[in-house]
Design a protein around this motif. Structure first.
Motif, PDB file in Angstrom:
ATOM      1  N   ASN A   1      -6.380  -4.290   3.723  1.00 19.06           N
ATOM      2  CA  ASN A   1      -5.405  -3.311   4.201  1.00 19.06           C
ATOM      3  C   ASN A   1      -4.466  -2.778   3.136  1.00 19.06           C
ATOM      4  O   ASN A   1      -3.862  -1.727   3.327  1.00 19.06           O
ATOM      5  CB  ASN A   1      -4.555  -3.937   5.325  1.00 19.06           C
ATOM      6  CG  ASN A   1      -5.389  -4.326   6.531  1.00 19.06           C
ATOM      7  OD1 ASN A   1      -6.115  -3.510   7.079  1.00 19.06           O
ATOM      8  ND2 ASN A   1      -5.287  -5.581   6.944  1.00 19.06           N
TER       9      ASN A   1
ATOM     10  N   GLY B   1      -4.868  -1.342   0.271  1.00 20.53           N
ATOM     11  CA  GLY B   1      -5.205  -0.027  -0.279  1.00 20.53           C
ATOM     12  C   GLY B   1      -4.993   1.109   0.689  1.00 20.53           C
ATOM     13  O   GLY B   1      -5.018   2.282   0.278  1.00 20.53           O
ATOM     14  N   ASN B   2      -4.774   0.823   1.971  1.00 24.41           N
ATOM     15  CA  ASN B   2      -4.599   1.866   2.983  1.00 24.41           C
ATOM     16  C   ASN B   2      -3.135   2.090   3.344  1.00 24.41           C
ATOM     17  O   ASN B   2      -2.842   2.787   4.324  1.00 24.41           O
ATOM     18  CB  ASN B   2      -5.379   1.496   4.253  1.00 24.41           C
ATOM     19  CG  ASN B   2      -6.863   1.310   3.979  1.00 24.41           C
ATOM     20  OD1 ASN B   2      -7.450   2.047   3.188  1.00 24.41           O
ATOM     21  ND2 ASN B   2      -7.469   0.345   4.646  1.00 24.41           N
ATOM     22  N   THR B   3      -2.217   1.491   2.595  1.00 21.24           N
ATOM     23  CA  THR B   3      -0.800   1.601   2.920  1.00 21.24           C
ATOM     24  C   THR B   3      -0.052   2.334   1.809  1.00 21.24           C
ATOM     25  O   THR B   3      -0.542   2.471   0.689  1.00 21.24           O
ATOM     26  CB  THR B   3      -0.173   0.210   3.110  1.00 21.24           C
ATOM     27  OG1 THR B   3      -0.261  -0.535   1.889  1.00 21.24           O
ATOM     28  CG2 THR B   3      -0.896  -0.550   4.212  1.00 21.24           C
TER      29      THR B   3
ATOM     30  N   TYR C   1       4.472  -1.314   6.946  1.00 22.16           N
ATOM     31  CA  TYR C   1       3.105  -1.859   6.897  1.00 22.16           C
ATOM     32  C   TYR C   1       2.870  -2.533   5.543  1.00 22.16           C
ATOM     33  O   TYR C   1       2.378  -3.663   5.465  1.00 22.16           O
ATOM     34  CB  TYR C   1       2.127  -0.717   7.134  1.00 22.16           C
ATOM     35  CG  TYR C   1       0.689  -1.135   7.383  1.00 22.16           C
ATOM     36  CD1 TYR C   1       0.279  -2.461   7.291  1.00 22.16           C
ATOM     37  CD2 TYR C   1      -0.280  -0.185   7.729  1.00 22.16           C
ATOM     38  CE1 TYR C   1      -1.027  -2.832   7.533  1.00 22.16           C
ATOM     39  CE2 TYR C   1      -1.579  -0.553   7.977  1.00 22.16           C
ATOM     40  CZ  TYR C   1      -1.952  -1.873   7.867  1.00 22.16           C
ATOM     41  OH  TYR C   1      -3.256  -2.239   8.104  1.00 22.16           O
ATOM     42  N   ASN C   2       3.232  -1.832   4.472  1.00 22.83           N
ATOM     43  CA  ASN C   2       3.046  -2.384   3.134  1.00 22.83           C
ATOM     44  C   ASN C   2       3.905  -3.627   2.918  1.00 22.83           C
ATOM     45  O   ASN C   2       3.450  -4.622   2.332  1.00 22.83           O
ATOM     46  CB  ASN C   2       3.390  -1.310   2.090  1.00 22.83           C
ATOM     47  CG  ASN C   2       3.149  -1.759   0.664  1.00 22.83           C
ATOM     48  OD1 ASN C   2       4.051  -2.270   0.012  1.00 22.83           O
ATOM     49  ND2 ASN C   2       1.928  -1.584   0.175  1.00 22.83           N
TER      50      ASN C   2
ATOM     51  N   GLU D   1       0.445  -0.016  12.827  1.00 24.05           N
ATOM     52  CA  GLU D   1       0.482   1.431  13.006  1.00 24.05           C
ATOM     53  C   GLU D   1       0.638   1.826  14.470  1.00 24.05           C
ATOM     54  O   GLU D   1       0.557   3.007  14.803  1.00 24.05           O
ATOM     55  CB  GLU D   1      -0.794   2.053  12.431  1.00 24.05           C
ATOM     56  CG  GLU D   1      -0.944   1.846  10.931  1.00 24.05           C
ATOM     57  CD  GLU D   1      -2.206   2.441  10.364  1.00 24.05           C
ATOM     58  OE1 GLU D   1      -2.144   3.008   9.261  1.00 24.05           O
ATOM     59  OE2 GLU D   1      -3.259   2.336  11.025  1.00 24.05           O
TER      60      GLU D   1
END
Length: 296
Positions: free
Chosen positions: A254, A256-258, A264-265, A64
């Motif tokens: 990480n 679940g936060n993308t 990022y994913n 990020e």
């Protein structure tokens, strides 16, 4: 007789058909999973333009940031270090326990120890992680005056997890050694310990190595138990008492936060692809060890 032969023929055809259908479904499932993970993981390089060498060797992980950094080397190193440490601890203990159960006290081993070992295999990984979190991490913190969440804690928890697997498989390998080999060694004047070391272990070595590789495969892919005790930091460890992160913990923390389809994913899916490749490597090693055992 004709009716009986016809019935047997029908049963054989039916059995072969069912077996082929089941095998085909397994192949389709494996290929589908491989294609799905590969298509997601390779998007990092072919869609987002991240260099493969940068992805594998760069030390900074900041998807990020500006600019974004996708270095997964700390995660790769953490996975290999914690797996190697767990194997170094569990392999001697597991093989030693297998020798004890089969060669020293076989009656007690088969009636008491082997059922206990088999029960330990079924304990959920979250239980091991919680035990490490409540007992092992505070112990390391008090004894060494450090944070407690560390590579050492992760290696010890994983060693406890894979110990039943190594012990069980090694026990089967040692039991498969023909009794005639033991009798011949003893008849030539060798002691019991010489027979165990030079005959039994030598003959069962491929099976014992298979047990260790199976344990390492489970340790490399473990997520929850490791995540609870290693600290989950992307910094390279300077010692066994420093926190670290692994591929599995990085993905679970990480993902679940993308947002689906973002760089990022996709980078997290690339980490999952690395885990899949390592699983294939472990399977190939097991196949080679099994082939070596058959040849011998």
């Amino acid at each position: 007789m004709l009716t009986r032969s016809k019935r047997q023929f029908t049963e054989n055809i039916t059995g072969k058909t069912v077996a082929m259908v089941c095998a085909g479904l397994l192949v389709i499932v494996v290929l589908s999973i491989t294609y799905f993970i590969a298509s997601k993981g390779l998007s990092t390089f072919f869609v987002n333009g991240v260099s493969i060498s940068e992805f594998l060797t760069q030390l900074k992980w900041d998807p990020e940031g500006e600019p974004a950094r996708y270095g997964v080397f700390p995660f790769i190193l953490g996975s290999f270090l914690v797996t190697a440490l767990a194997a170094l601890i569990a392999a001697p203990l597991g093989i030693g326990a297998a020798i004890f159960m089969t060669e020293i006290f076989p009656g007690f081993g088969k009636k008491v120890l082997k059922p206990v070992i088999e029960l330990l295999v079924g304990i959920p990984s979250v239980v091991y992680g919680y035990v490490g979190l409540t007992l092992l991490v505070p112990f390391i913190r008090e004894q060494f005056d450090v944070l407690g969440f560390s590579l050492l804690a992760g290696g010890l928890v994983l060693a406890l997890m894979i110990l039943p697997t190594i012990t069980s498989v090694a026990t089967d390998a040692i039991e498969a050694v023909p009794q005639d080999l033991r009798n011949a060694s003893l008849a030539l004047g060798a002691t019991r310990w010489q027979t165990i070391w030079n005959v039994v272990l030598h003959s069962s070595l491929p099976g014992c190595l298979t047990a260790v590789v199976l344990g390492m495969a489970r340790a490399f892919g473990e997520a929850l138990a490791v995540q609870m005790v290693i600290g989950n930091t992307t910094k390279l460890p300077g010692s066994l008492l420093d926190p670290i992160s692994t591929l599995t913990s990085g993905i679970t923390l990480n993902m679940g936060n993308t947002i689906q389809g973002t760089p990022y994913n996709n980078a997290l899916w690339s980490m999952a692809l690395l885990l899949l490749v390592m699983s294939f490597v472990f399977i190939m090693i097991l196949r080679l060890l099994g082939r070596k055992r058959v040849v011998k």
